[in-house]
Write a protein that holds these residues in place. Sequence first.
Motif, PDB file in Angstrom:
ATOM      1  N   LEU A   1      91.225  35.605  24.504  1.00 58.73           N
ATOM      2  CA  LEU A   1      91.849  34.424  23.885  1.00 58.73           C
ATOM      3  C   LEU A   1      93.220  34.817  23.364  1.00 58.73           C
ATOM      4  N   TYR A   2      94.236  34.026  23.681  1.00 59.08           N
ATOM      5  CA  TYR A   2      95.583  34.264  23.161  1.00 59.08           C
ATOM      6  C   TYR A   2      95.687  33.641  21.777  1.00 59.08           C
ATOM      7  N   SER A   3      95.954  34.474  20.772  1.00 55.35           N
ATOM      8  CA  SER A   3      95.953  34.009  19.386  1.00 55.35           C
ATOM      9  C   SER A   3      96.959  32.881  19.193  1.00 55.35           C
ATOM     10  N   GLN A   4      96.533  31.846  18.475  1.00 55.06           N
ATOM     11  CA  GLN A   4      97.402  30.700  18.166  1.00 55.06           C
ATOM     12  C   GLN A   4      97.178  30.314  16.697  1.00 55.06           C
ATOM     13  N   PRO A   5      98.130  29.582  16.095  1.00 54.65           N
ATOM     14  CA  PRO A   5      98.147  29.480  14.631  1.00 54.65           C
ATOM     15  C   PRO A   5      97.153  28.529  13.966  1.00 54.65           C
ATOM     16  N   VAL A   6      96.538  27.603  14.703  1.00 59.11           N
ATOM     17  CA  VAL A   6      95.661  26.639  14.038  1.00 59.11           C
ATOM     18  C   VAL A   6      94.305  27.280  13.750  1.00 59.11           C
ATOM     19  N   ALA A   7      93.979  27.435  12.476  1.00 59.27           N
ATOM     20  CA  ALA A   7      92.718  28.059  12.065  1.00 59.27           C
ATOM     21  C   ALA A   7      91.569  27.089  12.320  1.00 59.27           C
ATOM     22  N   ALA A   8      90.573  27.534  13.081  1.00 62.13           N
ATOM     23  CA  ALA A   8      89.395  26.709  13.360  1.00 62.13           C
ATOM     24  C   ALA A   8      88.240  27.559  13.884  1.00 62.13           C
ATOM     25  N   LEU A   9      88.571  28.707  14.478  1.00 63.56           N
ATOM     26  CA  LEU A   9      87.556  29.579  15.052  1.00 63.56           C
ATOM     27  C   LEU A   9      86.898  30.414  13.957  1.00 63.56           C
ATOM     28  N   GLN A  10      85.573  30.429  13.954  1.00 65.19           N
ATOM     29  CA  GLN A  10      84.816  31.235  12.995  1.00 65.19           C
ATOM     30  C   GLN A  10      83.790  32.084  13.747  1.00 65.19           C
ATOM     31  N   ILE A  11      83.500  33.262  13.199  1.00 65.48           N
ATOM     32  CA  ILE A  11      82.457  34.105  13.778  1.00 65.48           C
ATOM     33  C   ILE A  11      81.319  34.258  12.775  1.00 65.48           C
ATOM     34  N   LEU A  12      80.116  34.396  13.311  1.00 65.44           N
ATOM     35  CA  LEU A  12      78.950  34.657  12.469  1.00 65.44           C
ATOM     36  C   LEU A  12      78.823  36.167  12.335  1.00 65.44           C
ATOM     37  N   THR A  13      79.004  36.676  11.119  1.00 67.88           N
ATOM     38  CA  THR A  13      78.959  38.120  10.900  1.00 67.88           C
ATOM     39  C   THR A  13      77.525  38.625  11.062  1.00 67.88           C
TER      40      THR A  13
END
Length: 361
Positions: free
Chosen positions: A220-232
Amino acid sequence: MEVPEVPHYIPARPSTVDLDYADLPIIDLAKFSSLGGRAALAIQVRDAMTEHGFFYVINHGFTTSQSERIFDIANVPFEHVTTEEKQRYAGSMKQTGSYQGYKLRQYWHIDGGVQDQVENYNINREVTKREHPHALRPFLPEIAEFARHNHFNVLHPILRLLALGLELPEDTLVNCHGYDAVGESYVRFMKYYPRSDEEEAKTKNVWLKGHTDFGSVTILYSQPVAALQILTREGSWKWLKHIEDALVINAGDALEFLSGGFYPATIHRVVQPPEDQRQHTRLGVFYFVMPDDATKLVPLVDSPVLKRVGVKRRFEDDAAPTMEAWRKGRTAAYGQTELKPASEKGVEEEIIGGVVVKHYN
């Protein structure tokens, strides 16, 4: 080489909201060329995949201007193609089990009767495999070169490091990810659109439920809109921070199967962005990677690491699907099947090819 003009896509500014970001490792591919650097990176990548399932990559051979250019091109199929023409190039995921062409908005069911507000356009690494919308055709040579760059300059080094992490010969995973083999690795351009307050309430602000990718590696090419989350691994959702010019790498089902569970597929989701980015679209650029279609997804049991730590199987070896069967099953089912509640809280599941696939919310 003279390239065709393309309207410039202007992304949102990075969020200034104080979010709970995941602290992910950064892998510097500039170190890959030396033997000592490669050995050190192999340990970093092994630890990143086993502890987080996600990491960043820098110095991957794509400049800032090249990244901006690919985002400009990525916006073309959404903003410069008519609704009528989009319909003509719509994919038939449920029938074919293949993501090629458009995945139009409101195809996936999210929750509470709400359909998605995301469009994507998928292009096989062999860009001439099917016809494309008129507006995108001038850019096909660049898209083809972009696919090759990701495959050879990003994917192959990462696969070599992952193999070294399993104490296997460097080319073990590269050998089942041939560029010219029959397979479905593809470039995806993806655009999320803001949703109504009613839709946000019904889905608890979730845009895509927690899931795993079905391939081996996602770039994935990093982009500025925060929305992606990971489950630790500890069970909490954390945001992914934007790093300019970085790539975000995660493991998918196929890598988990091949590594005997040593590199688990990473659970991630997409949620409503923070307030200062809420009215912006979110444009994404991906290279989704799958092993060759004929690859049987059985653990690489010759790995000295697996001999020490043991193999975690999701199915018996004689029941293992090929990559073709797994991708077709996952593609056809996603967002289309009715999910059943699981015994775990907030988890739903479906059965694909006799294997339990979980979705997290």
